[in-house]
Enzyme design. Structure first.
Site, PDB file in Angstrom:
ATOM      1  N   HIS A 107      10.680   4.493   0.359  1.00  0.00           N
ATOM      2  CA  HIS A 107      11.287   3.487   1.239  1.00  0.00           C
ATOM      3  C   HIS A 107      12.739   3.947   1.494  1.00  0.00           C
ATOM      4  O   HIS A 107      13.689   3.369   0.962  1.00  0.00           O
ATOM      5  CB  HIS A 107      11.227   2.110   0.567  1.00  0.00           C
ATOM      6  CG  HIS A 107      11.429   0.957   1.493  1.00  0.00           C
ATOM      7  ND1 HIS A 107      11.641   1.104   2.852  1.00  0.00           N
ATOM      8  CD2 HIS A 107      11.474  -0.382   1.248  1.00  0.00           C
ATOM      9  CE1 HIS A 107      11.787  -0.094   3.394  1.00  0.00           C
ATOM     10  NE2 HIS A 107      11.693  -1.006   2.458  1.00  0.00           N
TER      11      HIS A 107
ATOM     12  N   ARG B 171      20.878  -3.535   5.124  1.00  0.00           N
ATOM     13  CA  ARG B 171      19.817  -2.803   5.827  1.00  0.00           C
ATOM     14  C   ARG B 171      20.185  -2.646   7.305  1.00  0.00           C
ATOM     15  O   ARG B 171      19.967  -1.603   7.910  1.00  0.00           O
ATOM     16  CB  ARG B 171      18.474  -3.551   5.714  1.00  0.00           C
ATOM     17  CG  ARG B 171      17.910  -3.694   4.304  1.00  0.00           C
ATOM     18  CD  ARG B 171      17.376  -2.374   3.785  1.00  0.00           C
ATOM     19  NE  ARG B 171      16.383  -1.804   4.669  1.00  0.00           N
ATOM     20  CZ  ARG B 171      15.087  -2.144   4.700  1.00  0.00           C
ATOM     21  NH1 ARG B 171      14.622  -3.028   3.848  1.00  0.00           N
ATOM     22  NH2 ARG B 171      14.247  -1.550   5.540  1.00  0.00           N
TER      23      ARG B 171
ATOM     24  N   ARG C  41       5.640   2.006   9.243  1.00  0.00           N
ATOM     25  CA  ARG C  41       5.329   1.486   7.903  1.00  0.00           C
ATOM     26  C   ARG C  41       3.837   1.641   7.713  1.00  0.00           C
ATOM     27  O   ARG C  41       3.051   0.966   8.385  1.00  0.00           O
ATOM     28  CB  ARG C  41       5.768   0.032   7.770  1.00  0.00           C
ATOM     29  CG  ARG C  41       5.274  -0.630   6.508  1.00  0.00           C
ATOM     30  CD  ARG C  41       5.899  -1.968   6.226  1.00  0.00           C
ATOM     31  NE  ARG C  41       7.269  -1.835   5.779  1.00  0.00           N
ATOM     32  CZ  ARG C  41       7.967  -2.805   5.196  1.00  0.00           C
ATOM     33  NH1 ARG C  41       7.424  -3.988   4.999  1.00  0.00           N
ATOM     34  NH2 ARG C  41       9.204  -2.607   4.821  1.00  0.00           N
TER      35      ARG C  41
ATOM     36  N   GLN D 213      15.587   1.600   2.609  1.00  0.00           N
ATOM     37  CA  GLN D 213      15.996   0.724   1.509  1.00  0.00           C
ATOM     38  C   GLN D 213      16.893   1.491   0.530  1.00  0.00           C
ATOM     39  O   GLN D 213      17.959   0.999   0.136  1.00  0.00           O
ATOM     40  CB  GLN D 213      14.739   0.214   0.781  1.00  0.00           C
ATOM     41  CG  GLN D 213      15.018  -0.775  -0.317  1.00  0.00           C
ATOM     42  CD  GLN D 213      15.482  -2.123   0.214  1.00  0.00           C
ATOM     43  OE1 GLN D 213      14.831  -2.719   1.036  1.00  0.00           O
ATOM     44  NE2 GLN D 213      16.636  -2.593  -0.253  1.00  0.00           N
TER      45      GLN D 213
ATOM     46  N   ASP E  95      11.885  -4.780  -8.556  1.00  0.00           N
ATOM     47  CA  ASP E  95      11.037  -4.944  -7.370  1.00  0.00           C
ATOM     48  C   ASP E  95       9.730  -5.594  -7.856  1.00  0.00           C
ATOM     49  O   ASP E  95       9.486  -5.710  -9.059  1.00  0.00           O
ATOM     50  CB  ASP E  95      10.779  -3.572  -6.711  1.00  0.00           C
ATOM     51  CG  ASP E  95       9.964  -3.672  -5.422  1.00  0.00           C
ATOM     52  OD1 ASP E  95       9.882  -4.766  -4.830  1.00  0.00           O
ATOM     53  OD2 ASP E  95       9.383  -2.636  -5.005  1.00  0.00           O
TER      54      ASP E  95
ATOM     55  N   CYS F  21      15.012  -5.527  -3.703  1.00  0.00           N
ATOM     56  CA  CYS F  21      14.879  -5.166  -2.285  1.00  0.00           C
ATOM     57  C   CYS F  21      14.329  -6.320  -1.452  1.00  0.00           C
ATOM     58  O   CYS F  21      14.505  -6.337  -0.241  1.00  0.00           O
ATOM     59  CB  CYS F  21      13.982  -3.951  -2.145  1.00  0.00           C
ATOM     60  SG  CYS F  21      12.340  -4.214  -2.850  1.00  0.00           S
TER      61      CYS F  21
HETATM   62  N1   CP Z   1      12.812  -4.833   1.668  1.00  0.00           N
HETATM   63  C1   CP Z   1      11.973  -4.762   2.720  1.00  0.00           C
HETATM   64  O1   CP Z   1      11.641  -3.690   3.228  1.00  0.00           O
HETATM   65  O2   CP Z   1      11.557  -5.968   3.172  1.00  0.00           O
HETATM   66  P1   CP Z   1      10.383  -6.207   4.243  1.00  0.00           P
HETATM   67  O3   CP Z   1       9.102  -5.811   3.582  1.00  0.00           O
HETATM   68  O4   CP Z   1      10.453  -7.681   4.547  1.00  0.00           O
HETATM   69  O5   CP Z   1      10.657  -5.356   5.447  1.00  0.00           O
HETATM   70  N1  NVA Z   2       7.297  -2.130  -3.410  1.00  0.00           N
HETATM   71  C1  NVA Z   2       7.180  -3.135  -2.378  1.00  0.00           C
HETATM   72  C2  NVA Z   2       8.398  -3.115  -1.515  1.00  0.00           C
HETATM   73  C3  NVA Z   2       8.419  -4.100  -0.379  1.00  0.00           C
HETATM   74  C4  NVA Z   2       9.653  -3.971   0.481  1.00  0.00           C
HETATM   75  C5  NVA Z   2       5.913  -2.882  -1.565  1.00  0.00           C
HETATM   76  O1  NVA Z   2       5.619  -1.714  -1.278  1.00  0.00           O
HETATM   77  O2  NVA Z   2       5.222  -3.842  -1.232  1.00  0.00           O
END
Ligand code: CP
Ligand code: NVA
Length: 302
Positions: A130, A288, A103, A133, A220, A260
């Site tokens: 993502h 997930r 990430r 997701q 989101d 999400c």
């Molecule tokens: N939806 C999602 O990826 O959640 P987190 O940021 O908690 O991993």
């Molecule tokens: N769009 C959000 C998604 C988190 C799972 C972010 O990138 O923070």
């Protein structure tokens, strides 16, 4: 065949790859005990530059349920790109573990990690995508609707990483998508074009028009991780895009609500909507786990 491949963007997968993931996820969800030794002796490294609950926990628990092991390396440990070169992290971890989930802020950092790793690299969220997701979301939609091609799915909010992967995901299953974003916050045109090779993506700036007759409304956060300095400007730009009971009244009465998570209650979605019986946000979160177990098994196919 997914064995040995990276998962950086759903767009890199074929429709067969995606249907293979969804069908294995269905089996894993139904009978998890059948897969408890599938990844025995395998290890997964999780490199996270940003916070996470769902992605981290579902990958760690998923590996454990498959008989494998996961190691979490947050920014204080790995200092991604500053303690040592990304290619040196890639080469080192390739000697220890069988797969990496990363990430990062920049998608290009995941691409660089993948380029220099000899093991599969999975995007656990970047500024652009993502994919885990997006795959879970199309799994959830196909689980809820017998004929998803007949439904109207609408995404209302920021044209961000989650929307980009959702567009790639719906394209793989032949599902059209309507999007409503404020001017200047629409999804990236090149990604809309990629999805439009297979399905119709309608991008509007009017959330109420988009919501008309919807079977699913997805949203989101308005301020993604890393965009905190833009918070005031974004809250102002998005204020007409909240998923509240008025907006829901434009959709079908049984319209399902997706997010999400994490949600910023009172910003992009109200408590009354996210806590309503039509909300499937925790089914999404649960899925997930099942979908990522399928992804891990297919990428690490023994
Ligand atoms: N939806 C999602 O990826 O959640 P987190 O940021 O908690 O991993
Ligand atoms: N769009 C959000 C998604 C988190 C799972 C972010 O990138 O923070």
């Amino acid at each position: 065949m997914l064995k040995g491949k990276d998962l950086i963007s759903i767009n890199d997968l074929s429709s067969q790859d995606v249907s293979g993931i969804l069908s294995l996820a269905t089996k894993v969800k139904k009978s998890p005990e059948l897969y408890k030794d599938e990844l025995r002796g395998k290890s997964l490294a999780l490199i996270f530059q940003k916070p996470s609950s769902r992605t981290r926990v579902s990958f760690e628990v998923g590996m454990a349920q498959l008989g494998g092991h996961a190691i979490y390396l947050d920014e204080t440990h790995i200092k991604f790109g500053s303690r040592e070169a990304v290619k040196d992290i890639a080469a080192t971890l390739s000697r220890y573990v069988n797969c990496i989930v990363a990430r990062t802020f920049l998608n290009k950092d995941i691409e660089e990690l993948a380029e220099h790793s000899t093991i599969p690299v999975i995007n656990g969220l970047s500024d652009m995508f993502h994919p885990c997701q997006g795959l879970s979301d199309i799994f959830t939609i196909t689980e809820k609707f017998k004929d998803p091609k007949k439904i109207k799915v609408v995404y209302i909010g920021d044209g961000n990483n989650v929307l980009h992967s959702l567009m790639h995901g719906v394209a793989k299953i032949g599902l059209d998508l309507t999007v409503a974003s404020p001017k200047g916050y629409e999804p990236k045109k090149n990604i809309v074009n990629e999805a439009e090779k297979s399905v119709k993506i309608t991008v509007l700036n009017d959330p109420l028009k988009a919501a008309e007759g919807a079977d699913v409304i997805y949203t989101d956060v308005w301020v993604s991780m890393g965009q905190e300095s833009e918070r005031a400007k974004r809250l102002n730009a998005f204020k007409m895009f909240q998923i509240d009971s008025r907006l829901m009244s434009y959709a079908k009465p049984k319209c399902l609500v997706m997010h999400c998570l994490p949600a910023h209650r009172g910003e992009e979605i109200t408590d009354s909507v996210i806590d309503s019986p039509n909300s499937i946000v925790f089914d999404q979160a649960e899925n997930r786990l099942h979908v990522q177990k399928a992804i891990l098994m297919l990428l690490l196919d023994k």
